[in-house]
Write a protein that holds these residues in place. Structure first.
Motif, mmCIF file in Angstrom:
data_model
loop_
_atom_site.group_PDB
_atom_site.id
_atom_site.type_symbol
_atom_site.label_atom_id
_atom_site.label_comp_id
_atom_site.label_asym_id
_atom_site.label_seq_id
_atom_site.Cartn_x
_atom_site.Cartn_y
_atom_site.Cartn_z
ATOM 1 N N SER A 53 0.843 -1.187 0.000
ATOM 2 C CA SER A 53 0.000 0.000 0.000
ATOM 3 C C SER A 53 0.882 1.242 0.000
ATOM 4 N N LYS A 54 0.413 2.311 -0.618
ATOM 5 C CA LYS A 54 1.193 3.549 -0.603
ATOM 6 C C LYS A 54 1.290 4.121 0.805
ATOM 7 N N ASN A 55 0.407 3.692 1.696
ATOM 8 C CA ASN A 55 0.449 4.136 3.089
ATOM 9 C C ASN A 55 1.137 3.133 4.004
ATOM 10 N N GLN A 56 1.642 2.049 3.422
ATOM 11 C CA GLN A 56 2.251 0.987 4.224
ATOM 12 C C GLN A 56 3.443 1.505 5.015
ATOM 13 N N ARG A 57 3.549 1.090 6.255
ATOM 14 C CA ARG A 57 4.620 1.561 7.126
ATOM 15 C C ARG A 57 5.780 0.575 7.184
ATOM 16 N N SER A 87 5.018 -7.511 7.894
ATOM 17 C CA SER A 87 5.487 -7.089 9.202
ATOM 18 C C SER A 87 4.569 -6.018 9.774
ATOM 19 N N LEU A 88 4.300 -6.114 11.077
ATOM 20 C CA LEU A 88 3.447 -5.154 11.771
ATOM 21 C C LEU A 88 4.154 -4.685 13.041
ATOM 22 N N GLU A 89 3.977 -3.406 13.366
ATOM 23 C CA GLU A 89 4.459 -2.923 14.656
ATOM 24 C C GLU A 89 3.468 -3.340 15.725
ATOM 25 N N SER A 93 -1.299 0.097 13.792
ATOM 26 C CA SER A 93 -1.996 -0.228 12.552
ATOM 27 C C SER A 93 -1.077 -0.089 11.340
ATOM 28 N N ASP A 94 -1.342 -0.907 10.334
ATOM 29 C CA ASP A 94 -0.636 -0.836 9.063
ATOM 30 C C ASP A 94 -1.608 -1.261 7.964
ATOM 31 N N TYR A 95 -1.128 -1.220 6.728
ATOM 32 C CA TYR A 95 -2.029 -1.387 5.591
ATOM 33 C C TYR A 95 -1.460 -2.378 4.591
ATOM 34 N N ILE A 96 -2.344 -3.049 3.870
ATOM 35 C CA ILE A 96 -1.968 -3.904 2.755
ATOM 36 C C ILE A 96 -3.091 -3.812 1.724
ATOM 37 N N THR A 136 -3.864 -4.638 12.435
ATOM 38 C CA THR A 136 -3.327 -4.200 13.728
ATOM 39 C C THR A 136 -2.339 -5.240 14.241
ATOM 40 N N GLY A 137 -1.167 -4.771 14.648
ATOM 41 C CA GLY A 137 -0.154 -5.674 15.163
ATOM 42 C C GLY A 137 -0.555 -6.288 16.493
ATOM 43 N N GLY A 138 -0.089 -7.518 16.730
ATOM 44 C CA GLY A 138 -0.327 -8.185 17.999
ATOM 45 C C GLY A 138 0.771 -7.874 18.991
ATOM 46 N N MET A 139 1.125 -8.847 19.821
ATOM 47 C CA MET A 139 2.226 -8.692 20.766
ATOM 48 C C MET A 139 3.549 -8.971 20.061
#
Length: 287
Positions: A53-57, A87-89, A93-96, A136-139
């Protein structure tokens, strides 16, 4: 980010970062354990593909993308195909982006995470079969699968749902690590004047590991400050297994540390003007 309701009991997420409104897809009667492969369900045709995504972190590790990772690094879907890692923090939140292909209708899709976390979706601009997914990232250390399944009805009088997997994605959550780098010119050496491109490259490279790089320019060490440097002594061919700096390396580093101070959480990259170096760079391996 906020969650709102509506008259039709549909829940929405307003994402202030992108300006998009994400909706929660209709809930399925089954969970991840109810999802079948096309061979198991007898439902064929159509698949989904994921893209950045263009907004992907943070990063997307795709099988066969030229990074040299072995097949066992990746998970497989219910049909045995290798699937990418996203990968998620942790806790963020992140995007795909997702695209439905073949005869798939996006309204028939369900997004099922092993953790049970909901997966809101929003239309992609200009794409009738595209969706942006909000993840949304988990632990820290969590690993799970996101299964994208199409819903069909059993034949005859049985109206129960059949969930057939049409795509899958591995999700890996990490606590974010912040790393710092200083670029330091020694005498008249060529050194980037703008740290931005270096920072951008490092962040793109390390995105799968959820590492955030901060690159800045350090103070230049002028010829007047540190004269008579013998740049030939920067060669490292005689160093024992790269276990120590050369004398001139230590001289440059110690001068900078003594004059400007250093921080243990920062990497210091010194640029020197040596016409025929035996290496692109040097970092000794401590024991």
């Amino acid at each position: 980010m906020g969650v709102t309701g509506s008259d039709d009991d549909q829940a929405y997420v307003a994402d202030t970062s992108t300006g998009r409104v994400y909706s929660f897809p209709a809930q399925s009667s089954g969970g991840p354990g109810s999802v079948r492969s096309p061979v198991q369900s007898g439902v064929y045709g159509g698949k989904v593909t994921f893209s950045t995504s263009k907004n992907q972190r943070y990063g997307l590790d795709v099988p066969g993308a030229g990074r040299g990772k072995p097949d066992d690094y990746f998970n497989t879907d219910r049909s045995g195909n290798l699937v990418a890692w996203k990968s998620l923090e942790a806790g963020m939140s992140d995007y795909i982006d997702l695209k439905a292909e073949g005869d798939l209708e996006v309204d028939s899709l369900r997004y099922l995470r092993d953790s049970g976390f909901p997966v809101p979706a929003a239309p992609l601009n200009g794409s009738r079969k595209g969706r942006s997914l909000l993840l949304t990232g988990g632990m820290d250390g969590d690993r799970e699968m996101l299964s994208v399944s199409r819903v069909t009805q059993k034949s005859g009088n049985d109206s129960s749902e059949v969930l057939t997997e049409v795509g899958a994605l591995g999700l890996a959550s990490y606590d974010r690590e912040d790393r710092y780098v200083k670029l330091i010119r020694v005498h008249n050496a060529i050194c980037p004047d703008n740290p931005g491109p270096v920072e951008k490259y490092l962040n793109e490279t390390y995105a799968p590991a959820v590492v955030k790089w901060h690159v800045s320019l350090g103070e230049t060490i002028t010829r007047q400050e540190l004269p008579d440097l013998n740049f030939e002594n920067f060669q490292t061919g005689n160093n024992r297994m790269l276990s120590s700096y050369t004398r001139e390396m230590s001289r440059v580093y110690n001068y900078y540390k003594r004059t400007y101070g250093t921080d243990k959480n920062t990497l210091y990259l010194f640029f020197i003007d040596y016409p025929n170096p035996d290496k692109e760079g040097f970092m000794f391996v401590s024991t």
